[in-house]
Design a protein around this motif. Structure first.
Motif, mmCIF file in Angstrom:
data_model
loop_
_atom_site.group_PDB
_atom_site.id
_atom_site.type_symbol
_atom_site.label_atom_id
_atom_site.label_comp_id
_atom_site.label_asym_id
_atom_site.label_seq_id
_atom_site.Cartn_x
_atom_site.Cartn_y
_atom_site.Cartn_z
ATOM 1 N N SER A 1 0.932 -1.219 0.061
ATOM 2 C CA SER A 1 0.092 0.106 -0.228
ATOM 3 C C SER A 1 0.947 1.174 0.203
ATOM 4 C CB SER A 1 -0.880 -0.086 1.179
ATOM 5 O OG SER A 1 -0.033 -0.155 2.406
ATOM 6 N N GLY A 2 2.256 1.188 -0.384
ATOM 7 C CA GLY A 2 3.153 2.281 -0.282
ATOM 8 C C GLY A 2 2.854 3.383 -1.476
ATOM 9 N N THR A 3 3.313 4.485 -1.195
ATOM 10 C CA THR A 3 2.760 5.624 -1.956
ATOM 11 C C THR A 3 4.037 6.414 -2.450
ATOM 12 O OG1 THR A 3 2.362 7.070 -0.013
ATOM 13 C CG2 THR A 3 0.327 5.809 -0.976
ATOM 14 N N PHE A 4 3.867 7.079 -3.568
ATOM 15 C CA PHE A 4 5.021 7.940 -4.124
ATOM 16 C C PHE A 4 4.265 9.163 -4.555
ATOM 17 C CE2 PHE A 4 7.029 9.345 -7.875
ATOM 18 C CZ PHE A 4 8.342 10.039 -7.380
ATOM 19 N N VAL A 5 4.807 10.241 -3.918
ATOM 20 C CA VAL A 5 4.121 11.678 -4.313
ATOM 21 C C VAL A 5 5.294 12.266 -5.312
ATOM 22 C CG1 VAL A 5 3.501 13.888 -3.511
ATOM 23 C CG2 VAL A 5 3.069 11.748 -2.152
ATOM 24 N N HIS A 6 4.928 12.345 -6.581
ATOM 25 C CA HIS A 6 5.883 12.932 -7.694
ATOM 26 C C HIS A 6 6.018 14.269 -7.391
ATOM 27 C CE1 HIS A 6 6.548 14.014 -11.675
ATOM 28 N NE2 HIS A 6 6.931 12.721 -11.967
#
Length: 425
Positions: free
Chosen positions: A319-324
């Protein structure tokens, strides 16, 4: 400076031109190798000091040209200016030391009477440094005559000739060696002297660094005749000083290994991380490893294998996230999937990736907040983001590896990307 809770495990004090920075290495590989070693193994508990003859203006120019790390301390203008951190906060105590028996106007007035001396650019003239060019065959005679003149005028100055043409006039208490001695005394007074100090240089104005008691020293293989001559005359029997067989930053890496000061295998030299086990795993090494793989993937220097991407995904929280840097939030595993289409898109091109200032703060029993600057050089263009990552250990021990939970990036001012779609991480 306040980030270290204990004395620095290692303090590296290095000259820049032709020592840390190899101007003949168009790919900057030796510098990038050092960068990966420092950020993975030393940044968290050691100090990096750049000691350069350059003025602040020329130092900042070099930083724009080369993939240099941000030092903890910068000594500039041949040891006449000491500043701290990325914001380069000046050391006012050092300024007071240098003001004794120094009169810049008299220094310039007397030097102007020597036709052999040609004044250097205005940017190189500093409050405690007056710089000239002089031909090699005239340097010794001019230095001797100038010294006598200043002594008669009641000034206590030091004249340093280096690089086969540079002549710097400084206060007697200045110089790269005295600046380092001042710092070491300061650390000792504060109860935190470095466990080990390694000084690195290539020219005459670096000689003083090697004169400081109890430091280790490396003259890089490409060291100039003036430094080698000084060593032969003054320190030939000193086993704590070596003449490396490697050029520039590669020579510094060689010295770390020679003196057994810590790890000296740069992560950039490791072909396959799946076969490599680190003695003391840490979040900094995890960050360096990830972005080195990213560079190698896009340069097609690793095999185009689904196994690699599967391994990367296994290191990401489902469920990891990456904020561009554009502000768009994405799924971290999906971002890994997106790398498939970029395999080899930089093959045969100038494309390098490095991280700077990797600092991890433990925020839970098994979780770290890691902050760093991530840089990409693509051809002539350079882009960077301020990056924050949340990483946790996979098991009860960090030797089990790490899991990426969240990555958040914002553009570094002045280094924004023109096309958001080409920026993957």
């Amino acid at each position: 400076m306040d980030r270290l809770k204990a004395p620095a495990r290692l303090m590296i004090v290095s000259d820049l031109d032709h020592t840390m920075v190899d101007h003949h290495d168009t790919e900057n590989l030796s510098l990038l190798r050092f960068n990966s070693l420092w950020e993975a193994n030393y940044r968290h508990d050691s100090l990096l000091v750049f000691s350069t003859g350059r003025s602040p203006t020329l130092y900042k120019e070099l930083r724009k040209e080369k993939p240099m790390l941000t030092p903890d301390i910068t000594i500039m203008s041949v040891g006449t200016e000491i500043t701290y951190g990325n914001s380069m906060v000046p050391d006012n105590g050092w300024v007071e030391v240098l003001n004794k028996k120094w009169d810049r106007n008299v220094v310039k007035e007397e030097a102007s009477k020597f036709s052999e001396l040609k004044l250097q650019a205005e940017t190189e003239q500093r409050p405690h440094k007056v710089s000239f060019y002089v031909e090699k065959d005239k340097a010794q005679a001019v230095t001797k005559a100038l010294s006598e003149v200043y002594e008669k005028r009641g000034l206590d100055v030091k004249i340093i000739y280096s690089g086969g043409m540079d002549l710097d006039i400084l206060p007697q208490g200045a110089g790269k060696g005295q600046a380092l001695a001042y710092l070491l005394k300061k650390f000792k007074t504060e109860g935190s002297p470095p466990v080990n100090t390694l000084v690195c240089g290539d020219s005459g104005n670096d000689a003083e660094l090697f004169s400081i008691p109890e430091v280790y020293g490396v003259m890089v293989s490409n060291a100039q005749e003036e430094l080698l001559h000084w060593h032969a005359e003054n320190a030939k029997g000193n086993t704590r000083i070596i003449h490396a067989t490697e050029r520039c930053a590669a020579g510094i890496i060689q010295a770390i290994g020679h003196f057994k000061l810590g790890p000296n295998l740069p992560p950039r030299d490791i072909a396959d991380f799946s076969d490599y086990k680190l003695e003391n795993p840490n979040p900094g090494h995890e960050v360096v490893k990830f972005f080195l793989f990213y560079e190698k993937w896009r340069r097609a220097e690793v095999e185009n294998s689904a196994v690699y991407l599967a391994s990367l995904k296994a290191d990401c929280c489902p469920s990891g996230t990456f904020v561009h840097p554009s502000g768009v939030e994405q799924s971290l595993p999906e971002c890994i999937n997106g790398l498939r289409s970029s395999y080899g898109d930089k093959q045969g091109k100038q494309f390098r990736v490095w991280v700077d200032g990797v600092l991890a703060t433990q925020v839970g029993s098994d979780t770290w907040l890691v902050k760093f600057d991530k840089w990409e050089l693509s051809g002539e263009e350079r882009h960077a983001t301020k990056t924050t990552a949340v990483i946790s250990s996979k098991g009860s021990d960090v030797s089990d590896g790490f899991t990426w939970i969240r990555v958040h990036q914002t553009w570094y001012k002045g280094y924004e990307g023109k096309d958001d779609t080409t920026w993957h991480f």
